[in-house]
Design a protein around this motif. Structure first.
Motif, PDB file in Angstrom:
ATOM      1  N   THR A   1       0.836  -1.199   0.000  1.00  0.00           N
ATOM      2  CA  THR A   1       0.000   0.000   0.000  1.00  0.00           C
ATOM      3  C   THR A   1       0.870   1.248   0.000  1.00  0.00           C
ATOM      4  O   THR A   1       1.990   1.237   0.515  1.00  0.00           O
ATOM      5  CB  THR A   1      -0.911   0.033   1.249  1.00  0.00           C
ATOM      6  OG1 THR A   1      -0.100   0.234   2.417  1.00  0.00           O
ATOM      7  CG2 THR A   1      -1.685  -1.249   1.399  1.00  0.00           C
TER       8      THR A   1
ATOM      9  N   HIS B   1      -8.270  -2.350  -4.593  1.00  0.00           N
ATOM     10  CA  HIS B   1      -9.424  -1.694  -3.948  1.00  0.00           C
ATOM     11  C   HIS B   1     -10.588  -1.477  -4.911  1.00  0.00           C
ATOM     12  O   HIS B   1     -11.702  -1.164  -4.488  1.00  0.00           O
ATOM     13  CB  HIS B   1      -9.006  -0.345  -3.352  1.00  0.00           C
ATOM     14  CG  HIS B   1      -8.616   0.676  -4.369  1.00  0.00           C
ATOM     15  ND1 HIS B   1      -7.333   0.793  -4.870  1.00  0.00           N
ATOM     16  CD2 HIS B   1      -9.346   1.628  -4.997  1.00  0.00           C
ATOM     17  CE1 HIS B   1      -7.293   1.768  -5.749  1.00  0.00           C
ATOM     18  NE2 HIS B   1      -8.499   2.287  -5.857  1.00  0.00           N
TER      19      HIS B   1
ATOM     20  N   THR C   1      -2.304  -1.499  -3.860  1.00  0.00           N
ATOM     21  CA  THR C   1      -3.362  -0.496  -3.876  1.00  0.00           C
ATOM     22  C   THR C   1      -2.850   0.857  -3.428  1.00  0.00           C
ATOM     23  O   THR C   1      -1.922   0.937  -2.611  1.00  0.00           O
ATOM     24  CB  THR C   1      -4.541  -0.917  -2.971  1.00  0.00           C
ATOM     25  OG1 THR C   1      -5.534   0.100  -2.989  1.00  0.00           O
ATOM     26  CG2 THR C   1      -4.088  -1.096  -1.535  1.00  0.00           C
TER      27      THR C   1
ATOM     28  N   ASP D   1      -5.222   2.931  -2.227  1.00  0.00           N
ATOM     29  CA  ASP D   1      -6.308   3.350  -1.335  1.00  0.00           C
ATOM     30  C   ASP D   1      -6.691   2.200  -0.412  1.00  0.00           C
ATOM     31  O   ASP D   1      -7.710   1.535  -0.589  1.00  0.00           O
ATOM     32  CB  ASP D   1      -7.519   3.795  -2.163  1.00  0.00           C
ATOM     33  CG  ASP D   1      -8.455   4.698  -1.375  1.00  0.00           C
ATOM     34  OD1 ASP D   1      -8.370   4.689  -0.138  1.00  0.00           O
ATOM     35  OD2 ASP D   1      -9.266   5.405  -2.002  1.00  0.00           O
ATOM     36  N   VAL D   2      -5.871   1.983   0.594  1.00  0.00           N
ATOM     37  CA  VAL D   2      -6.079   0.852   1.496  1.00  0.00           C
ATOM     38  C   VAL D   2      -7.355   1.007   2.314  1.00  0.00           C
ATOM     39  O   VAL D   2      -7.935   0.006   2.773  1.00  0.00           O
ATOM     40  CB  VAL D   2      -4.859   0.694   2.426  1.00  0.00           C
ATOM     41  CG1 VAL D   2      -4.754   1.848   3.405  1.00  0.00           C
ATOM     42  CG2 VAL D   2      -4.888  -0.640   3.152  1.00  0.00           C
ATOM     43  N   ASP D   3      -7.826   2.237   2.504  1.00  0.00           N
ATOM     44  CA  ASP D   3      -9.035   2.461   3.304  1.00  0.00           C
ATOM     45  C   ASP D   3     -10.275   1.818   2.683  1.00  0.00           C
ATOM     46  O   ASP D   3     -11.276   1.601   3.379  1.00  0.00           O
ATOM     47  CB  ASP D   3      -9.287   3.954   3.489  1.00  0.00           C
ATOM     48  CG  ASP D   3      -8.225   4.609   4.355  1.00  0.00           C
ATOM     49  OD1 ASP D   3      -7.614   3.888   5.156  1.00  0.00           O
ATOM     50  OD2 ASP D   3      -7.999   5.816   4.224  1.00  0.00           O
ATOM     51  N   LYS D   4     -10.218   1.534   1.384  1.00  0.00           N
ATOM     52  CA  LYS D   4     -11.367   0.932   0.712  1.00  0.00           C
ATOM     53  C   LYS D   4     -11.352  -0.598   0.765  1.00  0.00           C
ATOM     54  O   LYS D   4     -12.276  -1.240   0.264  1.00  0.00           O
ATOM     55  CB  LYS D   4     -11.425   1.395  -0.745  1.00  0.00           C
ATOM     56  CG  LYS D   4     -11.737   2.880  -0.889  1.00  0.00           C
ATOM     57  CD  LYS D   4     -11.851   3.276  -2.346  1.00  0.00           C
ATOM     58  CE  LYS D   4     -12.190   4.765  -2.488  1.00  0.00           C
ATOM     59  NZ  LYS D   4     -12.292   5.182  -3.905  1.00  0.00           N
TER      60      LYS D   4
ATOM     61  N   ALA E   1     -11.581  -5.059   6.084  1.00  0.00           N
ATOM     62  CA  ALA E   1     -10.634  -5.478   7.126  1.00  0.00           C
ATOM     63  C   ALA E   1     -10.343  -6.975   7.031  1.00  0.00           C
ATOM     64  O   ALA E   1      -9.242  -7.433   7.373  1.00  0.00           O
ATOM     65  CB  ALA E   1     -11.195  -5.135   8.497  1.00  0.00           C
TER      66      ALA E   1
ATOM     67  N   ILE F   1      -7.445  -7.355   4.580  1.00  0.00           N
ATOM     68  CA  ILE F   1      -6.164  -6.866   5.122  1.00  0.00           C
ATOM     69  C   ILE F   1      -5.608  -7.853   6.145  1.00  0.00           C
ATOM     70  O   ILE F   1      -4.397  -8.125   6.175  1.00  0.00           O
ATOM     71  CB  ILE F   1      -6.363  -5.481   5.768  1.00  0.00           C
ATOM     72  CG1 ILE F   1      -6.795  -4.460   4.715  1.00  0.00           C
ATOM     73  CG2 ILE F   1      -5.079  -5.011   6.449  1.00  0.00           C
ATOM     74  CD1 ILE F   1      -7.147  -3.094   5.275  1.00  0.00           C
TER      75      ILE F   1
ATOM     76  N   ARG G   1       1.148  -6.987   5.312  1.00  0.00           N
ATOM     77  CA  ARG G   1       1.033  -5.634   4.750  1.00  0.00           C
ATOM     78  C   ARG G   1       2.360  -4.886   4.807  1.00  0.00           C
ATOM     79  O   ARG G   1       3.041  -4.884   5.835  1.00  0.00           O
ATOM     80  CB  ARG G   1      -0.044  -4.847   5.503  1.00  0.00           C
ATOM     81  CG  ARG G   1      -0.199  -3.420   5.012  1.00  0.00           C
ATOM     82  CD  ARG G   1      -1.293  -2.702   5.769  1.00  0.00           C
ATOM     83  NE  ARG G   1      -1.324  -1.285   5.431  1.00  0.00           N
ATOM     84  CZ  ARG G   1      -2.157  -0.404   5.959  1.00  0.00           C
ATOM     85  NH1 ARG G   1      -3.047  -0.797   6.861  1.00  0.00           N
ATOM     86  NH2 ARG G   1      -2.120   0.853   5.610  1.00  0.00           N
TER      87      ARG G   1
ATOM     88  N   SER H   1       3.696  -0.977   3.990  1.00  0.00           N
ATOM     89  CA  SER H   1       3.276   0.397   3.671  1.00  0.00           C
ATOM     90  C   SER H   1       4.432   1.169   3.046  1.00  0.00           C
ATOM     91  O   SER H   1       5.500   1.296   3.662  1.00  0.00           O
ATOM     92  CB  SER H   1       2.796   1.113   4.947  1.00  0.00           C
ATOM     93  OG  SER H   1       1.677   0.452   5.496  1.00  0.00           O
TER      94      SER H   1
END
Length: 487
Positions: free
Chosen positions: A43, A114, A141, A143-146, A149, A152, A157, A159
């Protein structure tokens, strides 16, 4: 056909990756120890090396030499933006059961993961949690917020960080030298800044500018500014100086010039943000300007928003009448404060008809010696000082300093009675707004700042009552109304 520079200089090994040492070191150690995860999640921002590392990692897992020009049957790349349906994932689930052709592992790289639909994520979940022994997933991705959970939690992961300015300029210089591109440091710095932490964007800009540059002069700062549509650095400094000196005429003139030159307000705001950020250590008072500039890009009319931000910050604050005319004070001699208070007489005074004793010449009272005022007077400000309300000054002050409050207060009528400011808000909505904890202290501060002092405020959710007695009587019968003057 020439290859784009960002593709030509794409890293071929983990050791060549720039700016992501915290990721490459861990992956290198894991590969040496033979610890291969069943699913990786990469991400981070665009253009920082996620896809490059995914491809390199896929080849390293299979101990294959990495060559971008050649593809391998057991390394499959999927673009989730165009293959995001549940049917695509079901097809994937069937194919993962097939053993690899020649490599030890079949690696699936799913870019922009995402973009998968909710149903597709649900279909992928079980396979991602317990894939066949011969399968490895590498998800990437921006946009990991999309991501759910549940997805993930089933991956390792990593970053990625935005590329630092120093790493970007150093890498651009290496590429420029290798490609014999004539360019100065100022131009490289500006390209790296506009790349906004993305290697791919920075290298693409260098590639574009090198094709436009004159063979003799090379890439110059003027060429970079004109091509990218950014304001000259001197002009940005001049604009900031005008803001500091509260020169609103120069601010408006410069903004008009920028607009005529085709420089977008969002770009100019970004340049101002970077400039102000670099000067915060020496001018911390600019932090409020920095905070306001961050809202320009979010506005539907960025040009007007930028104009409002700069002029509001630069406009001289209206001089408070309370400061111009000092608060009323009471001067009391120190001797008066220290002298004992004489008791009130308890006997009835003698009648005025009584024979008076012979008058003695009054002894002259000794004149007190002159002493400095500070030593003889005690200044006692009166509490709850209330000045004089100037409605026009108040409205203008609120307009400049508190736009949201102005939008409500400007619709009100007012009346001052016994030191109480009565605001007729016309509508209940306006009253509710003015009564909010956010606006009440703000209004009180504005009243003090414009010389009205510490006034009590009463909000009334109706129009002002008619001044004419007959009209007032009619309004009472009709259940309310507003007085309108017809010419």
């Amino acid at each position: 056909m020439g290859k784009a520079l960002y593709r030509k200089y794409r890293s071929k090994s983990l050791a060549e990756i720039v700016g992501q040492k915290h990721v490459t070191d861990i992956l290198t150690i894991a590969l040496k120890q033979g610890k291969i995860a069943h699913a990786y999640l990469l991400t981070g921002p665009r253009g920082v090396g996620k896809t490059s590392i995914a491809r390199i990692l896929a080849h390293e897992i299979n101990k294959l030499p990495y060559d971008e020009e050649n593809t391998h049957l057991d390394i499959i790349e999927i673009d989730a933006a165009s293959n995001n349906g549940v049917e695509d994932v079901r097809d994937l689930r069937e194919k993962v059961q097939i053993a690899p052709v020649s490599a030890s592992k079949k690696v699936y790289i799913i870019d922009e993961v995402h973009m998968l639909s909710k149903a597709a994520f649900n279909a992928l979940l079980k396979t991602l949690e317990e894939p066949p022994e011969h399968v490895v997933f590498i998800l990437a991705t921006t946009d990991v917020d999309k991501l759910p959970a549940t997805i993930i939690s089933r991956t390792q992961r990593y970053s990625f960080r935005a590329i630092s300015h120093a790493d970007a300029t150093s890498h651009l210089k290496q590429i420029a030298k290798a490609e014999n591109i004539k360019i100065d440091d100022a131009s490289i710095n500006l390209i790296a800044t506009r790349g906004d932490g993305s290697f791919r964007d920075s290298i693409s800009l260098l590639d574009q500018l090198s094709s436009l540059a004159d063979e003799k002069t090379g890439v110059t700062i003027d060429l970079v500014e004109n091509t990218l549509g950014v304001a000259p650095i001197e002009s940005v400094d001049k604009l900031l100086a005008a803001v500091k000196s509260r020169d609103t005429t120069t601010i408006i003139q410069l903004l008009d010039e920028f607009e005529q030159s085709g420089i977008q307000s969002t770009v100019l705001a970004s340049q101002l943000i970077q400039t102000v950020r670099s000067k915060l250590a020496e001018a911390p008072q600019l932090v409020s300007l920095l905070d306001a500039l961050l809202d320009v890009a979010k506005s539907s009319q960025p040009h007007l928003k930028l104009l409002t931000v700069l002029v509001s910050y630069a406009a001289p604050k209206p001089k408070s009448a309370a400061l111009a005319a000092p608060m009323p004070t009471i001067s009391v001699p120190v001797e008066a404060l220290q002298a004992p208070i004489a008791p009130k007489p308890t006997t009835t005074p003698a009648p005025t008809t009584a024979v008076a004793a012979p008058k003695k010449p009054a002894a002259a009272m000794p004149k007190p010696a002159a002493t400095p005022k500070a030593a003889t007077d005690v200044v006692m400000p009166t509490a709850g000082y209330v000045g004089e309300l100037n409605w026009d000054v108040l409205i203008e002050y609120v307009r400049v300093n508190h736009v949201a409050l102005h939008s409500v207060l400007s619709k009100c009528s007012y009346e001052v009675e016994d030191g109480v400011l009565k605001l007729y808000t016309v509508r209940k909505f306006n009253k509710t707004k003015l009564d909010e904890a956010k606006y009440r202290p703000m209004l009180a501060q504005c009243l003090i700042a414009t010389g009205a002092g510490d006034m009590l405020v009463e909000t009334i959710p109706t129009p002002p009552p008619p001044k004419d007695s007959q009209a007032a009587a009619v309004a009472a019968i009709m259940g309310g109304g507003e007085e309108v003057t017809v010419s």
